[in-house]
Design an enzyme around this catalytic site. Structure first.
Site, mmCIF file in Angstrom:
data_model
loop_
_atom_site.group_PDB
_atom_site.id
_atom_site.type_symbol
_atom_site.label_atom_id
_atom_site.label_comp_id
_atom_site.label_asym_id
_atom_site.label_seq_id
_atom_site.Cartn_x
_atom_site.Cartn_y
_atom_site.Cartn_z
ATOM 1 C CG MET A 126 -45.774 36.226 -27.576
ATOM 2 S SD MET A 126 -46.220 36.681 -29.280
ATOM 3 C CE MET A 126 -45.001 35.752 -30.199
ATOM 4 N N GLY A 130 -53.209 27.934 -21.981
ATOM 5 C CA GLY A 130 -54.571 28.180 -22.453
ATOM 6 C C GLY A 130 -54.683 29.280 -23.478
ATOM 7 N N GLY A 132 -52.854 30.446 -27.254
ATOM 8 C CA GLY A 132 -51.867 30.326 -28.314
ATOM 9 C C GLY A 132 -51.947 31.513 -29.249
ATOM 10 C CB SER A 133 -53.470 31.872 -32.597
ATOM 11 O OG SER A 133 -52.648 30.882 -33.182
ATOM 12 C CG PHE A 157 -45.960 24.829 -26.699
ATOM 13 C CD1 PHE A 157 -45.695 23.582 -26.160
ATOM 14 C CD2 PHE A 157 -47.283 25.152 -26.968
ATOM 15 C CE1 PHE A 157 -46.711 22.671 -25.902
ATOM 16 C CE2 PHE A 157 -48.310 24.259 -26.714
ATOM 17 C CZ PHE A 157 -48.029 23.016 -26.178
ATOM 18 C CD GLU A 243 -42.978 34.653 -35.118
ATOM 19 O OE1 GLU A 243 -43.185 33.541 -34.594
ATOM 20 O OE2 GLU A 243 -43.372 35.725 -34.613
ATOM 21 N NE ARG A 269 -35.815 0.548 -53.152
ATOM 22 C CZ ARG A 269 -35.454 -0.485 -52.429
ATOM 23 N NH1 ARG A 269 -34.172 -0.809 -52.323
ATOM 24 N NH2 ARG A 269 -36.356 -1.211 -51.799
ATOM 25 C CG LEU A 338 -42.282 9.454 -54.226
ATOM 26 C CD1 LEU A 338 -41.794 10.584 -55.115
ATOM 27 C CD2 LEU A 338 -43.041 8.419 -55.058
ATOM 28 N N GLY A 364 -45.730 30.602 -35.287
ATOM 29 C CA GLY A 364 -45.740 31.859 -36.040
ATOM 30 C C GLY A 364 -47.126 32.233 -36.533
#
Length: 380
Positions: A126, A130, A132-133, A157, A243, A269, A338, A364
């Protein structure tokens, strides 16, 4: 809190998945990370173990069980193992429904047996450089040439982009139709004009091959149209809830596992002559993360059950996706902190989880898109 959504069958399946991971994935994973790609042997092994095509009808070699709880178990165990490279969730939960719900009988006979055996690895294309969503920004075109479509454009991608034998491509078939002029075309490995770019160098999920794809005058047979002509937008919207649920399930599983690891670490630790766990600030950090995970788990389990029953809507799937993945991101950051300097070392699980999980709030549908979907549903 004791989870109540799984049966004995789900528990047995979880043990099967853990055995598979221990035998077929964990021993080879470090090499896959170095190679930037997993072995095709692992896909075939997953097929033999019955981990591919869980919801595909048995007549095509699948499990014949649409219960999403099995997919949830698979996602949880792969997440806990840190095995994001072998993208069974993408194959099963994202691409599988397109083939089973939209495929013709001929297409199902042609593709599904290999899909379930691991001989055919799949991808969906998809995203473009230029676009994406925003699906309306897609520039890849497919012209009707009578007995075939002439496909031109590029995608980027694309997960499984290097390994994929079968790619579902979103392309414009009616240029003036905007988002409603898009169709799904299936492009198979070896088709003239279909080329793969480099295996993209990501900050995490190194063993998950992600590539650029190029289509230069690719002749796609008319019989490789998947679903309705100009129907891609509706098809995509229909399958996005599953998805996003898969991503959300992985998100909460990652957060819980990181919390377990870090809880054990701060008990062992020592600093200033005593275990870190004896410091009030550390206890508060653990308490906050444990509470956030418990509350999120309760909501996610409800969403898993609703989706398995066919009752989950796009809005609640969007809520689950953005909340669980943002929680995963926060927990990964706090747990790394941590661990101190050791958290920055790749030999520690928390370091890889930090980089592997960062994409979760992006693919997604980004967190911002999820909020927009939710906001529109409430405010119009």
């Amino acid at each position: 809190m004791q989870r109540q959504i799984f049966t004995e069958d789900h528990t047995a399946f979880r043990e099967t998945v853990r055995t598979f991971l221990a035998k077929e994935v964990t021993p080879y994973y470090e090499q896959w990370e170095k190679d930037g790609i997993v072995s095709r042997d692992a896909w075939r092994a997953a097929g033999r173990q019955g981990l591919l095509g869980l919801a595909v009808p048995e007549e095509y070699g699948g499990g014949g069980n649409p219960d999403f709880r099995y997919s949830a178990v698979l996602a949880e165990e792969f997440t806990r193992a840190g095995a994001s490279g072998l993208a069974l969730g993408l194959h099963n939960d994202i691409i599988g429904p397109y083939l089973t719900s939209l495929g013709t009988d001929e297409q199902k006979r042609r593709w599904l047996p290999g899909f379930c055996s691991g001989e055919i690895i799949t991808a969906i294309a998809m995203t473009e450089p230029g676009a994406g969503s925003d699906l309306q920004g897609i520039r890849t075109t497919a012209e009707d040439r009578g007995d075939h479509w002439l496909l031109n454009g590029s995608k980027t991608f694309i997960s499984n982009g290097i390994l994929a034998d079968l790619v579902i491509v979103v392309a414009k078939t009616t240029p003036e139709g905007g988002a409603h002029g898009l169709s799904l075309l299936v492009v198979e490995r070896g088709t003239d004009g279909f080329e793969r770019g480099r295996n993209l160098d990501k900050i995490g999920q190194k063993s998950q091959d992600t590539a650029e794809l190029f289509f230069n005058d690719v002749r796609v047979p008319k019989e490789n149209l998947l679903g309705e002509l100009n129907g891609a937008f509706i098809h995509l919207m229909t399958n996005l809830a599953q998805e996003r649920m898969g991503i959300a399930v992985a998100g909460i599983a990652a957060a819980e596992h990181l919390l377990e690891i870090t809880t054990d670490y701060v008990k062992e630790r020592e600093a200033f002559g005593r275990p870190l766990s004896k410091l009030q600030h550390i206890r508060f950090e653990i308490a906050e993360m444990a509470t956030e995970c418990a509350v999120t788990r309760t909501f996610l389990d409800r969403c898993i059950v609703d989706h398995s029953d066919g009752k989950l809507d796009a809005v609640h799937a969007s809520m689950a996706k953005w909340w669980a993945t943002e929680l995963q991101k926060r927990v990964a950051d706090r747990c790394l902190q941590l661990h101190g300097g050791y958290g920055y070392m790749t030999e520690y699980r928390v370091a890889r989880a930090f980089t592997d999980g960062r994409i979760q709030t992006i693919y997604g549908g980004t967190t911002e898109i999820m909020k927009e979907i939710i906001g529109r549903s409430l405010l119009g």
